[in-house]
Write an enzyme that holds these catalytic residues in place. Sequence first.
Site, PDB file in Angstrom:
ATOM      1  CD  GLU A 209      -2.823   0.724   2.289  1.00 32.47           C
ATOM      2  OE1 GLU A 209      -3.824   0.089   2.185  1.00 32.47           O
ATOM      3  OE2 GLU A 209      -2.576   1.360   3.574  1.00 32.47           O
ATOM      4  CG  HIS A 329       1.757  -9.496  12.141  1.00 33.51           C
ATOM      5  ND1 HIS A 329       1.091  -8.768  11.006  1.00 33.51           N
ATOM      6  CD2 HIS A 329       2.223  -8.257  12.696  1.00 33.51           C
ATOM      7  CE1 HIS A 329       1.056  -7.472  11.056  1.00 33.51           C
ATOM      8  NE2 HIS A 329       2.043  -7.085  11.786  1.00 33.51           N
ATOM      9  CG  HIS A 404      -1.985  -8.569  13.864  1.00 35.64           C
ATOM     10  ND1 HIS A 404      -3.303  -8.638  14.553  1.00 35.64           N
ATOM     11  CD2 HIS A 404      -1.984  -9.186  12.857  1.00 35.64           C
ATOM     12  CE1 HIS A 404      -3.692  -9.326  13.559  1.00 35.64           C
ATOM     13  NE2 HIS A 404      -3.321  -9.914  12.625  1.00 35.64           N
ATOM     14  N   GLY A 405      -3.054  -5.472  14.165  1.00 37.84           N
ATOM     15  CA  GLY A 405      -3.849  -4.939  12.952  1.00 37.84           C
ATOM     16  C   GLY A 405      -5.440  -4.648  13.229  1.00 37.84           C
ATOM     17  N   GLY A 407      -8.077  -6.992  12.762  1.00 39.49           N
ATOM     18  CA  GLY A 407      -8.724  -8.194  13.282  1.00 39.49           C
ATOM     19  C   GLY A 407     -10.153  -8.213  12.594  1.00 39.49           C
TER      20      GLY A 407
END
Lengths: 481, 135
Positions: A209, A329, A404-405, A407
């Site tokens: 990205e 991760h 980590h993000g 989810g």
Amino acid sequence: MVNMMLNGIQQAGVHEWEVPVGYVPDMRVSGRLFLSETLGKTLEEGAARQLANVATLPGIIGHSFGMPDIHWGYGFPIGGVAAFSESEGIISPGGVGFDINCGVRLITTPLTLHDLDDRHTIIDKLYKKIPTGVGSKGTLRFQGSKLDELLSRGSSYVIGEGLGLPDDALLCEENGCMKEAKPELVSEKARTRGIPQCGTLGSGNHFLELQVVSSIQDQKTAQAFGITEGTICCMIHCGSRGLGHQVCTDHIRTMEKVSQKYGIRLPDRQLACAPLTSREGQDYFGAMAAAANYAWANRQIITHELRLLFEGAFGIDYKEMPLVYDVAHNIAKWEMHTVSGEEQRVCVHRKGATRAFGPGRKELPQKYRETGQPVMIPGSMGTASYLLAGTETAMQKTFGSTCHGAGRVSSRKAARNALSGNEVAADLKQKGIIVMAPSGDAIAEEAPSMYKPSDEVVRVVRETGISRVIATLMPLGVIKG
Amino acid sequence: MSFEELEHTADVRIRIRAESYEELFTLASDALFGILYSGDCRPILEKTIQVTGENREELLWEFLSELLFISEVEFFVVCETRVRFTGNGLEATIRGEIFDQERHGGGREVKGISYSGLFIRKTDTMICSEIIFDI
């Protein structure tokens, strides 16, 4: 207590929840969840049970942790963190996941929004250059002894082959290489899957990205991280590809058969594991570490391709695109942590969770020792990503770990039924975000509404002190598999 | 009979109903390739594979893992599967063609077959199985 949480789970602090011993039988320690009220409503019963099941495993230390992006996984929940003692503890492929060292890196550029007026063209070039999706092949082939070198040395090996800057390896967790790697334990099948896929993104939630630094929350740390407001960055999210998937496949079955041999009673077969001191445990560790090295090499090759493309497209120099950091991760690693006041070597499993070491840790590159390590939290497609820093609080509370993000909250099936990929892409285009993927379904399945809100996940890690927010990055364009 | 996709937050969970084990294994192969690839596939290449397993579940897991492996390394898209059981194993004839991005692209990558997420149950009227494909 607010009636937002599953029965039996008790509030232990602001955004902190205790899953008490007894939530499932045979728990050795309690579980600890980091959730706001909003996120608490999305907690699946299955994920809470998995968190509690992990607490039954031999040698677990402290708590079984659930980060705010927790959701239902294989054996361990995704968003799970657990540390195990060197002598009594276990290692479990289910605590790492199929995609060993799936991770994220962030690369900065001197470009600004003005340079990306023609966003579509650059995304299109990236989409053509970086292999994505099912059936894609990389252009480089590391076979035989070269693959052994890559599996032993990770990032450094491919940098030595001319695919990066000298500092790139130092700017990865573990310096882009787990020394415990044993390439000889990576099966022929895993190698065969891995050879054509080196330098490919894969599919699912993996992406590359382009982002703009939209705001800075901590100027001093941002400076140390080399981040300037208004500049363009690139975030890459992918893992160890078929090689890592096969390593997991190869070992998960062995583990199924040995858990009983070592007298480990499992509440769920998916938690199959072996003692860290056993041959089976050590074999998995060696093969997993080799797969982790493959993942660092993979992200490094993609970084190289990106830099070459940007050199040509924008007339900037390769060296003007430094790596901020690269984090894993899905991994299990030996780390030193303070347990009951004493330094102890423990095996930390992070599955859908990120190491977030605070200031002073010697594992960090010199330039980040004062600030704590950079942590990148990708948003779901079309939403903000965050650059965080690790903290001393994380060292004390979570074995130096954070989220980590975003989810997932909805299944891929529900996503495909509810949304059309073309409509999602058109919506994002209206917001100025270009998405390229091999199919509409790939876009629909990863639509922002299928994920927990990343800003809420980040708010929880900030307010509980396990991370500091340094900068916010907004998406401009994304390629997906 | 048939297969259908069930709810699963992160992965793809499939339920299969079949009248025989041969049909069950064939439907499981169809389900795997339905996830991996889109579009039409022509049965122009043929390959035979053999796997063994200690029980039906393990055999199904071995079979699907082998199909995934072959598909990934040989870029083989399978559209027809015939299964014959042999002692503690099976022999399968698979037919299909080499992956073509234009015609088969856009599917979802399967990382592995969940070993413990797989079960087979036999009732009086049918054989039922559930499989979780890790995406």
